[in-house]
Enzyme design. Structure first.
Site, PDB file in Angstrom:
ATOM      1  N   ASP A   1       4.297  -5.416   3.911  1.00 12.12           N
ATOM      2  CA  ASP A   1       4.004  -4.362   4.879  1.00 12.12           C
ATOM      3  C   ASP A   1       5.074  -4.387   5.960  1.00 12.12           C
ATOM      4  OD1 ASP A   1       2.609  -2.303   6.278  1.00 12.12           O
ATOM      5  OD2 ASP A   1       0.693  -3.139   5.633  1.00 12.12           O
TER       6      ASP A   1
ATOM      7  N   HIS B   1       0.838  -1.204   0.000  1.00 15.43           N
ATOM      8  CA  HIS B   1       0.000   0.000   0.000  1.00 15.43           C
ATOM      9  C   HIS B   1       0.871   1.251   0.000  1.00 15.43           C
ATOM     10  CE1 HIS B   1       0.131   1.411   4.285  1.00 15.43           C
ATOM     11  NE2 HIS B   1       0.281   0.138   4.587  1.00 15.43           N
TER      12      HIS B   1
ATOM     13  N   ASP C   1       6.098   2.809   7.211  1.00 12.20           N
ATOM     14  CA  ASP C   1       4.835   2.092   7.041  1.00 12.20           C
ATOM     15  C   ASP C   1       3.977   2.914   6.078  1.00 12.20           C
ATOM     16  OD1 ASP C   1       2.468   0.692   7.226  1.00 12.20           O
ATOM     17  OD2 ASP C   1       2.008   1.370   9.265  1.00 12.20           O
TER      18      ASP C   1
ATOM     19  N   HIS D   1       3.877   4.137  13.170  1.00 11.52           N
ATOM     20  CA  HIS D   1       2.877   5.212  13.218  1.00 11.52           C
ATOM     21  C   HIS D   1       3.370   6.437  13.981  1.00 11.52           C
ATOM     22  CE1 HIS D   1      -1.048   3.031  11.860  1.00 11.52           C
ATOM     23  NE2 HIS D   1       0.002   2.694  11.122  1.00 11.52           N
TER      24      HIS D   1
ATOM     25  N   GLU E   1      -5.180   1.612   2.242  1.00 13.69           N
ATOM     26  CA  GLU E   1      -5.042   0.487   3.167  1.00 13.69           C
ATOM     27  C   GLU E   1      -5.238   0.927   4.603  1.00 13.69           C
ATOM     28  OE1 GLU E   1      -2.839  -2.295   5.901  1.00 13.69           O
ATOM     29  OE2 GLU E   1      -2.598  -0.136   5.584  1.00 13.69           O
ATOM     30  N   GLU E   2      -4.725   2.111   4.935  1.00 16.36           N
ATOM     31  CA  GLU E   2      -4.750   2.567   6.325  1.00 16.36           C
ATOM     32  C   GLU E   2      -6.162   2.868   6.835  1.00 16.36           C
ATOM     33  OE1 GLU E   2      -2.443   2.360   8.354  1.00 16.36           O
ATOM     34  OE2 GLU E   2      -0.501   2.555   7.342  1.00 16.36           O
TER      35      GLU E   2
END
Length: 351
Positions: free
Chosen positions: A230, A63, A173, A319, A207-208
């Site tokens: 990922d 992603h 990410d 994150h 995706e998130e």
């Protein structure tokens, strides 16, 4: 390792639903490495590399969206309130720089909040909420209201730096996996690697916020074999234990066993382990009890289901704006993905 390419991939904006900048960067790279490249209606980049068997296609999904924000309101003084696009721990927003992608151009801003010096005692001990923050562009209110619109996307600002044997940046990410997939396509083309099966390298959107892009692409491609790409948790520092670390930096690429969205197919797990061991690629198993990936979308949104697994990149501080991955783990991920997509005819796929 091409750290210049990794830096460009990691720092190019692309919040969920607003992936155009990173999509354009990818499109500018992949044309010479694939037999065909296209963009579907939802915005996924779909790259096709022909293999010997076109009846049982394989697919790898990375992603390209990053967690971000969207402008929710602007007050008369120009301070912006926002909503998250993807999962955020509010305390991670303190003192962060962000970029508001406005119609007139990008605007640098900072996350602001109430100074601790004037907080009441009960406020100091209270857990932060995302509503405690606002974005300050350092401009008069009238000018901000002219430049910025409700719905403009916002991303974090954090350049890529090398820290020891690692790289550190926001949005590894999942830009680390975008980089891995790009490098895999490049090396397959330049090394003239013959693939056992048709291969679709898909850079997915949104995706998130719920695996949305991969659902559309999987339904169209209908892969027999699916590989998710990922990052994964590397909680391997102080306070961790063998039960909580998930993976460790520098211990190799991770072969996913499961996460909260998918139990990987045991046939694919065995195949990936065998490919890694035969080539002496350093790897570690991954059992993640929370979080999901595009792997689940490929498994369940293909008629009859797909045989899926995932290659995960161990990453600290996921994150946050200081995500960290080990350069050798990135290299191992590229090496394993190349072998996996080239040699599906070597697997035992009997159920």
């Amino acid at each position: 390792m091409n750290l210049e390419r990794l830096a460009a991939v990691a720092t190019t904006p692309g919040a969920p639903g607003y992936e155009k900048p990173i999509r354009d960067l990818i499109l500018g790279s992949v044309t010479d490495w694939c037999d065909s490249v296209r963009v579907d209606n939802i915005g996924n980049v779909i790259c096709h590399v022909k293999g010997k068997n076109s009846d049982e296609p394989s697919m790898a999904a990375a992603h390209m969206d990053e967690i971000g924000f969207i402008v929710k309101s602007i007050d008369e003084r120009g301070f912006i309130r926002f909503a998250p696009l993807g999962g955020f721990d509010p305390k991670a927003l303190t003192a962060q720089r962000v970029i508001v992608h406005a119609k007139g151009g990008d605007l640098m801003g900072t996350m602001g909040g109430k100074p601790i010096h004037i907080m009441k005692p009960d406020e100091r001990g209270k857990a932060l909420d995302i509503t405690d923050f606002f974005i300050d562009l350092g401009l008069p209110g009238e000018q901000v209201n002219e430049l910025v619109e409700i719905g403009d996307p916002i991303t974090r600002w954090s350049p890529l730096v090398e820290v020891g044997d690692c790289v550190n940046c926001k949005s590894l990410d999942n830009r680390a996996s975008v980089f891995v997939l790009l490098e895999t396509l490049r090396e397959i083309a330049e090394e003239k690697i013959e693939l056992s099966n048709d291969f679709y390298a898909v850079f997915t959107v949104q995706e998130e916020v719920g695996l949305r892009g991969v659902l559309a692409s999987s339904l169209e491609i209908q892969p027999k074999f699916g590989i998710g790409l990922d990052t994964t948790i590397a909680f391997d520092g102080p306070g961790s234990s063998p039960d909580t670390k998930v993976t460790s930096l520098g211990d190799g690429t991770a072969i996913k066993i499961m996460d909260s969205s998918v139990i990987c197919d045991p046939r694919m797990i065995r195949y990936m382990k065998a490919q890694a061991d035969a080539a002496k690629i350093k790897w570690q198993p991954e059992v993640l009890t929370a979080g999901g990936t595009d792997t689940a979308g490929m498994q369940r949104n293909t008629p009859g289901g797909a045989i899926v697994g995932a290659i995960s990149i161990p990453t600290r501080n996921i994150h946050l704006s200081t995500e960290m991955s080990h350069k050798e783990d990135l290299r191992a991920s590229i090496d394993l993905l190349k072998l996996v997509v080239a040699n599906f005819d070597q697997g035992d796929w009997a159920i």
